[in-house]
Design an enzyme around this catalytic site. Structure first.
Site, PDB file in Angstrom:
ATOM      1  N   HIS A 246      -3.511  19.426  46.808  1.00 41.28           N
ATOM      2  CA  HIS A 246      -2.934  20.698  46.364  1.00 41.28           C
ATOM      3  C   HIS A 246      -4.049  21.731  46.309  1.00 41.28           C
ATOM      4  O   HIS A 246      -5.220  21.424  46.532  1.00 41.28           O
ATOM      5  CB  HIS A 246      -2.207  20.559  45.026  1.00 41.28           C
ATOM      6  CG  HIS A 246      -3.071  20.198  43.853  1.00 41.28           C
ATOM      7  ND1 HIS A 246      -3.698  18.965  43.730  1.00 41.28           N
ATOM      8  CD2 HIS A 246      -3.405  20.891  42.723  1.00 41.28           C
ATOM      9  CE1 HIS A 246      -4.361  18.921  42.588  1.00 41.28           C
ATOM     10  NE2 HIS A 246      -4.216  20.084  41.968  1.00 41.28           N
TER      11      HIS A 246
ATOM     12  N   HIS B 151      -5.489  23.787  44.000  1.00 38.71           N
ATOM     13  CA  HIS B 151      -6.358  24.166  42.881  1.00 38.71           C
ATOM     14  C   HIS B 151      -7.838  24.063  43.255  1.00 38.71           C
ATOM     15  O   HIS B 151      -8.240  23.150  43.992  1.00 38.71           O
ATOM     16  CB  HIS B 151      -6.046  23.309  41.657  1.00 38.71           C
ATOM     17  CG  HIS B 151      -4.782  23.689  40.965  1.00 38.71           C
ATOM     18  ND1 HIS B 151      -4.161  22.908  40.017  1.00 38.71           N
ATOM     19  CD2 HIS B 151      -4.001  24.819  41.082  1.00 38.71           C
ATOM     20  CE1 HIS B 151      -3.067  23.516  39.586  1.00 38.71           C
ATOM     21  NE2 HIS B 151      -2.944  24.670  40.215  1.00 38.71           N
TER      22      HIS B 151
ATOM     23  N   ASP C 199     -10.549  23.022  41.947  1.00 39.64           N
ATOM     24  CA  ASP C 199     -11.308  21.783  41.759  1.00 39.64           C
ATOM     25  C   ASP C 199     -10.855  20.680  42.706  1.00 39.64           C
ATOM     26  O   ASP C 199     -11.341  19.544  42.628  1.00 39.64           O
ATOM     27  CB  ASP C 199     -11.225  21.301  40.303  1.00 39.64           C
ATOM     28  CG  ASP C 199      -9.817  20.975  39.855  1.00 39.64           C
ATOM     29  OD1 ASP C 199      -8.872  21.691  40.256  1.00 39.64           O
ATOM     30  OD2 ASP C 199      -9.637  19.999  39.094  1.00 39.64           O
ATOM     31  N   HIS C 200      -9.961  21.029  43.637  1.00 37.54           N
ATOM     32  CA  HIS C 200      -9.523  20.085  44.662  1.00 37.54           C
ATOM     33  C   HIS C 200      -9.819  20.576  46.081  1.00 37.54           C
ATOM     34  O   HIS C 200      -9.834  19.770  47.010  1.00 37.54           O
ATOM     35  CB  HIS C 200      -8.032  19.791  44.512  1.00 37.54           C
ATOM     36  CG  HIS C 200      -7.714  19.014  43.270  1.00 37.54           C
ATOM     37  ND1 HIS C 200      -7.482  17.656  43.279  1.00 37.54           N
ATOM     38  CD2 HIS C 200      -7.639  19.398  41.976  1.00 37.54           C
ATOM     39  CE1 HIS C 200      -7.268  17.238  42.038  1.00 37.54           C
ATOM     40  NE2 HIS C 200      -7.361  18.288  41.233  1.00 37.54           N
TER      41      HIS C 200
ATOM     42  N   HIS D 240       3.282  19.730  39.287  1.00 36.74           N
ATOM     43  CA  HIS D 240       1.995  20.325  38.912  1.00 36.74           C
ATOM     44  C   HIS D 240       1.799  21.630  39.677  1.00 36.74           C
ATOM     45  O   HIS D 240       1.491  22.671  39.096  1.00 36.74           O
ATOM     46  CB  HIS D 240       0.894  19.324  39.209  1.00 36.74           C
ATOM     47  CG  HIS D 240      -0.484  19.775  38.842  1.00 36.74           C
ATOM     48  ND1 HIS D 240      -0.855  20.021  37.539  1.00 36.74           N
ATOM     49  CD2 HIS D 240      -1.583  20.012  39.607  1.00 36.74           C
ATOM     50  CE1 HIS D 240      -2.128  20.397  37.514  1.00 36.74           C
ATOM     51  NE2 HIS D 240      -2.582  20.411  38.749  1.00 36.74           N
TER      52      HIS D 240
ATOM     53  N   ASP E  43      -3.119  15.291  41.112  1.00 32.08           N
ATOM     54  CA  ASP E  43      -2.812  15.606  39.718  1.00 32.08           C
ATOM     55  C   ASP E  43      -1.338  15.394  39.385  1.00 32.08           C
ATOM     56  O   ASP E  43      -0.839  15.942  38.396  1.00 32.08           O
ATOM     57  CB  ASP E  43      -3.205  17.051  39.400  1.00 32.08           C
ATOM     58  CG  ASP E  43      -4.708  17.247  39.284  1.00 32.08           C
ATOM     59  OD1 ASP E  43      -5.460  16.266  39.417  1.00 32.08           O
ATOM     60  OD2 ASP E  43      -5.138  18.399  39.075  1.00 32.08           O
TER      61      ASP E  43
ATOM     62  N   HIS F  44      -8.647  12.652  37.862  1.00 31.26           N
ATOM     63  CA  HIS F  44      -9.415  13.025  36.674  1.00 31.26           C
ATOM     64  C   HIS F  44      -9.577  11.848  35.720  1.00 31.26           C
ATOM     65  O   HIS F  44      -8.720  10.967  35.662  1.00 31.26           O
ATOM     66  CB  HIS F  44      -8.724  14.168  35.918  1.00 31.26           C
ATOM     67  CG  HIS F  44      -8.720  15.471  36.639  1.00 31.26           C
ATOM     68  ND1 HIS F  44      -9.753  16.385  36.530  1.00 31.26           N
ATOM     69  CD2 HIS F  44      -7.813  16.009  37.493  1.00 31.26           C
ATOM     70  CE1 HIS F  44      -9.463  17.449  37.271  1.00 31.26           C
ATOM     71  NE2 HIS F  44      -8.292  17.247  37.865  1.00 31.26           N
TER      72      HIS F  44
END
Length: 254
Positions: free
Chosen positions: A55, A57, A59-60, A113, A132, A170
């Protein structure tokens, strides 16, 4: 067979490098930290052929461009988020297959998410990278989707074989366990697992990966249709999506 190399990134992310042993093809699942990923590749003596994004975001996908510049790798990601993922070369969606050498991942669309979130399920290897969507004893926040969408997504993952190994993105397990105990404290399997997680984290050991059997037994977000959990929430007989929504509401303020 796939070789999986897992390592910590940022404050609580995990990086995953997967290598198809038959061909030597290497993929990275998401790119939380380009420098950390490149360092791991160098230490292993591997190159990078492809990135599998779950996805959009940061941090991905934050390391996409730097890794592509160095390794000239292909970036694959969800069709529903094509305009939000840097460097995307190929879009995939529900029912598509992604080859990593001789190993094939099945793509599932798991909105909740984010609306375009996807997961990669290597059926023959009985392992999956779920981003996530699902966490050990938890699930992702509903930043874009609805409770109904996320419950449907999790219900689909729950249909996989129980021995499926789950790589989530995570290290949230200890905090998730505390919340799970607050709503499902009579669950003996959960209490045992929470103690094991505390021991592992005290030793600075990872609690990822997990497996589906363990999650089905101890993750409240996969058990919204369980009569005992519904009663503990004072919601006996309620629609599972409503029970899930209440669990998510409580977790958001826990």
């Amino acid at each position: 067979m796939l070789q999986v190399h897992q390592f910590p990134c940022l404050s609580d992310n995990y990086g995953f490098l997967i290598r198809d042993e038959a061909t030597g093809v290497v993929a990275c699942v998401d790119t939380p930290d380009a420098h950390a990923i490149a360092r791991q590749l160098d230490d292993l003596g591997w190159s990078l052929d492809m990135i599998l994004n779950t996805h959009w975001h940061p941090d991905h996908v934050g390391g996409n461009q730097a890794l592509k510049a160095r390794f000239d790798c292909e970036i694959i990601g969800p069709a529903g988020e094509r305009d939000r993922i840097p460097g995307l070369d190929r879009i995939v969606g529900e029912g598509d297959g992604v080859q990593v050498g001789e190993s094939q991942a099945e793509v599932l669309h798991t909105p909740g998410h984010t609306l375009g979130h996807i997961v990669y399920h290597f059926v023959d290897q009985q392992l999956a990278f779920v981003g996530d969507t699902l966490f050990a004893m938890g699930c992702g926040r509903l930043f874009e989707g609805t409770a109904e969408q996320m419950w449907d997504s999790l219900s689909r993952l729950r249909q996989w074989p129980t021995e499926t190994v789950i790589y989530c993105a995570h290290e949230y397990t200890q905090a998730n366990a505390r919340f799970a105990l607050s709503v499902d404290g009579q669950n003996a399997a959960l209490r045992r697992r929470a103690e094991e997680v505390d021991t592992r984290r005290a030793a600075d050991e990872a609690t990822v990966p997990t497996n589906l059997a363990l999650e089905c037994a101890t993750n409240p977000f996969l058990r919204a249709d369980d009569a005992g959990l519904q009663s503990a929430l004072d919601m006996p007989g309620a629609p599972p999506a409503s029970v899930f929504a209440e669990l998510r509401r409580r977790k958001d303020v826990f």
